[in-house]
Write an enzyme that holds these catalytic residues in place. Structure first.
Site, short mmCIF file in Angstrom:
data_model
loop_
_atom_site.label_atom_id
_atom_site.label_comp_id
_atom_site.label_asym_id
_atom_site.label_seq_id
_atom_site.Cartn_x
_atom_site.Cartn_y
_atom_site.Cartn_z
N LYS A 175 6.40 -32.82 -17.96
CA LYS A 175 7.45 -33.19 -17.02
C LYS A 175 7.99 -31.94 -16.33
O LYS A 175 8.64 -31.11 -16.96
CB LYS A 175 8.62 -33.92 -17.70
CG LYS A 175 9.52 -34.61 -16.64
CD LYS A 175 10.94 -34.84 -17.10
CE LYS A 175 11.84 -33.66 -16.84
NZ LYS A 175 12.10 -33.41 -15.39
N GLU A 192 12.21 -22.67 -25.95
CA GLU A 192 12.47 -21.34 -25.38
C GLU A 192 13.67 -21.52 -24.46
O GLU A 192 13.58 -22.18 -23.44
CB GLU A 192 11.24 -20.83 -24.62
CG GLU A 192 11.30 -19.34 -24.32
CD GLU A 192 11.99 -19.03 -23.00
OE1 GLU A 192 13.18 -18.63 -23.05
OE2 GLU A 192 11.36 -19.20 -21.96
N CYS A 221 15.38 -16.39 -17.60
CA CYS A 221 16.00 -16.37 -18.93
C CYS A 221 15.97 -14.99 -19.56
O CYS A 221 16.79 -14.68 -20.43
CB CYS A 221 15.32 -17.38 -19.84
SG CYS A 221 13.54 -17.14 -20.01
N GLU A 263 25.74 -17.03 -19.86
CA GLU A 263 24.51 -16.96 -19.07
C GLU A 263 24.77 -17.55 -17.69
O GLU A 263 24.94 -18.76 -17.55
CB GLU A 263 23.37 -17.71 -19.76
CG GLU A 263 22.05 -17.49 -19.04
CD GLU A 263 20.91 -18.29 -19.63
OE1 GLU A 263 19.74 -17.84 -19.50
OE2 GLU A 263 21.15 -19.37 -20.18
#
Length: 501
Positions: free
Chosen positions: A192, A268, A303, A403
């Site tokens: 997906k 992850e 990331c 973040e």
């Protein structure tokens, strides 16, 4: 930059584009059973590119059924490793042949600079598929050191049906990171893509089928994360869910596993990655270039972006001065389809608003933006935010802890090595870190002390395809992408114990 990447070549490719905006299930493109669609936009203009099939639970179930049938029939899982290898190598060849097409798709839909897509992301995708293919017939199973009269083998078997849910920041590359090891070990896959970036992934599925991967082995369900992604996580016939994205959503996949069939989960997730610069570095110009690349590559939508610059107080101002010089000369922001541009658009309006809100909160807290800090190029209709650097940031400030996933860098001064390590590790994340020092002893001590899955020294790097990628703490769970270690997470280990007569 390749001589073949010209404005004329890009324009011709855009004229020829055909959007694959349907799901790819059991070897063919199909609309969502509900008939529903969603818009995908060009972040550089805010304009709609096309409508994409909005798959739901029924579509995911059909894809999983197709994957299971293919797996049980052995049309892929039953092939010899060398046979899978040859088909995957052809898949890699086709990715390379369609490099410009895939690069244009990603630049249009993700707002990424075309130069990065064409010279890095798509070639890396092909290389990842080819590298894992090459490993297929070179990884041996084992015979255990048992007593006389017993033969015990330890062998890998494909886990079955893999559901992979991808992020929007590196669409093709992240597909390659999942598909390479999952397919070459014999699994079937339901993939997906992120709803914001579906088009290159559906095209990859078509190329894989063209290369000879049988129907049902690779399926792509386009749709919204909280619908199609959730359906993959909860599906009782998915054996493993591999997710790359935010830590918040990663937690949900653990919940989905517990609520369904205890499927294996590989995550992850996020990062708030430190870049530590020691006072003994001699080449501040080189350090500045690497620091900027770490913080602002892909508009900071990465990331592993080094969003915290932890620099010794004695060299902070000199390093900042050099960084600002290089930003002004080397980091052009603008149309992602311009090969000279290094910074494109943020992925969508909502994400840009989130990044700008972080910037405004930092200003309200009294922090000083030495560069950037405001939206630019509004007349384009796109979502552009320039590189923004805040100086003299406290380690406790929000901009140093959250973040942001955008082009925002917090500069944090320190005085001692112990303080630098403590600041670097003072986060719930542990994905990546960078360290600069000209002293070998310092490098060894600090690299060992920093809690991160990858520590690059005197450079910014995530390693290459030979090295595992993943994080400590809330940056990762259950496995690694890249390298031969990625194969293990898509396999079951079987012991066969034979008592000889």
């Amino acid at each position: 930059m390749s001589d073949t990447l010209t404005q004329d070549a890009i324009a011709r490719q855009i004229e020829q584009l055909e959007y694959r905006n349907l799901a790819f299930i059991d070897g063919r493109f199909v609309a969502a059973r509900s008939g529903e669609t969603f818009e995908t936009l060009n972040p550089a203009t805010g304009e709609v590119l096309t409508q994409v099939a909005a798959c739901g639970e029924e579509d995911v179930d059909l894809a999983v059924q197709a994957a299971r049938r293919a797996f049980e029939a052995g049309v892929w899982s039953g092939l010899a490793p060398a046979e899978r290898k040859a088909i995957m190598q052809r898949f890699a060849d086709l990715i390379e042949e369609h490099c410009l097409e895939l690069a244009v798709l990603e630049a249009l839909e993700a707002g990424k600079p075309i130069g990065e897509c064409f010279n890095v992301d798509i070639p890396d995708t092909a290389n990842t598929i080819r590298w894992h293919a090459e490993a297929a017939d070179k990884l041996y199973d084992a015979v255990a050191p048992t007593e006389k009269g017993v033969v015990a083998t330890v062998s890998r078997e494909p886990i079955g049906v893999v559901g992979a849910v991808l992020p929007w920041n590196f669409p093709a590359m992240m597909a390659g990171w999942k598909l390479g090891p999952a397919l070459i070990t014999g699994n079937s896959v339901v993939l997906k893509p992120a709803e914001l970036t579906s088009l290159s992934t559906t095209r990859l599925a078509e190329l894989a089928h063209q290369a000879g991967i049988p129907a049902g082995v690779l399926n792509v369900v386009t749709g919204l994360g909280h619908v199609a992604g959730k359906a993959i996580g909860l599906h009782p016939d998915v054996d493993l869910a591999a997710f790359t994205g935010s830590t918040e959503v990663g937690r949900k996949f653990l919940e989905y596993s517990a609520a369904s069939n205890l499927k294996r989960v590989v995550l992850e997730c996020g990062g708030k990655n430190p870049q530590v610069v020691m006072p003994d570095v001699g080449d501040l110009k080189a350090v500045a270039g690497d620091v900027l690349a770490s913080a602002f590559w892909n508009m900071g939508e990465n990331c592993s972006a080094g969003s915290r610059l932890i620099v010794h107080r004695s060299i902070k101002d000199a390093l900042l001065d050099e960084m600002q010089v290089q930003l002004a000369s080397d980091w052009q922001i603008g149309d992602p389809l311009d090969p000279e541009v290094q910074l494109g658009a943020l992925i969508e309006q909502a994400h840009m608003d989130k990044v700008l809100a972080h910037i405004e909160r930092a200003k309200a807290d009294g922090l000083k933006a030495v560069t950037g800090g405001e939206r630019v190029l509004q007349e384009s209709g796109g979502y552009f935010v320039p590189p923004t650097i805040f100086d003299d940031v406290s380690p406790e400030a929000g901009v140093a802890r959250e973040e942001i996933f955008g082009p925002v860098l917090a500069v944090i001064p320190f005085d001692t090595e112990e303080e630098a390590i403590a600041i670097a590790n003072d986060t719930c994340y542990g994905l990546a870190a960078s360290l600069w020092s000209d002293d070998l002893n310092t490098v060894h001590r600090m690299a060992a002390a920093i809690r991160a899955g990858t520590v690059s020294v005197n450079c910014f790097s995530e390693g290459d395809i030979t090295t595992p990628f993943g994080g400590y703490k809330q940056s990762g769970f259950g496995g690694r992408d890249k390298s031969v270690y990625a194969h293990d997470q898509y396999c079951e280990l079987k012991t066969t114990w034979i008592q000889l007569g």
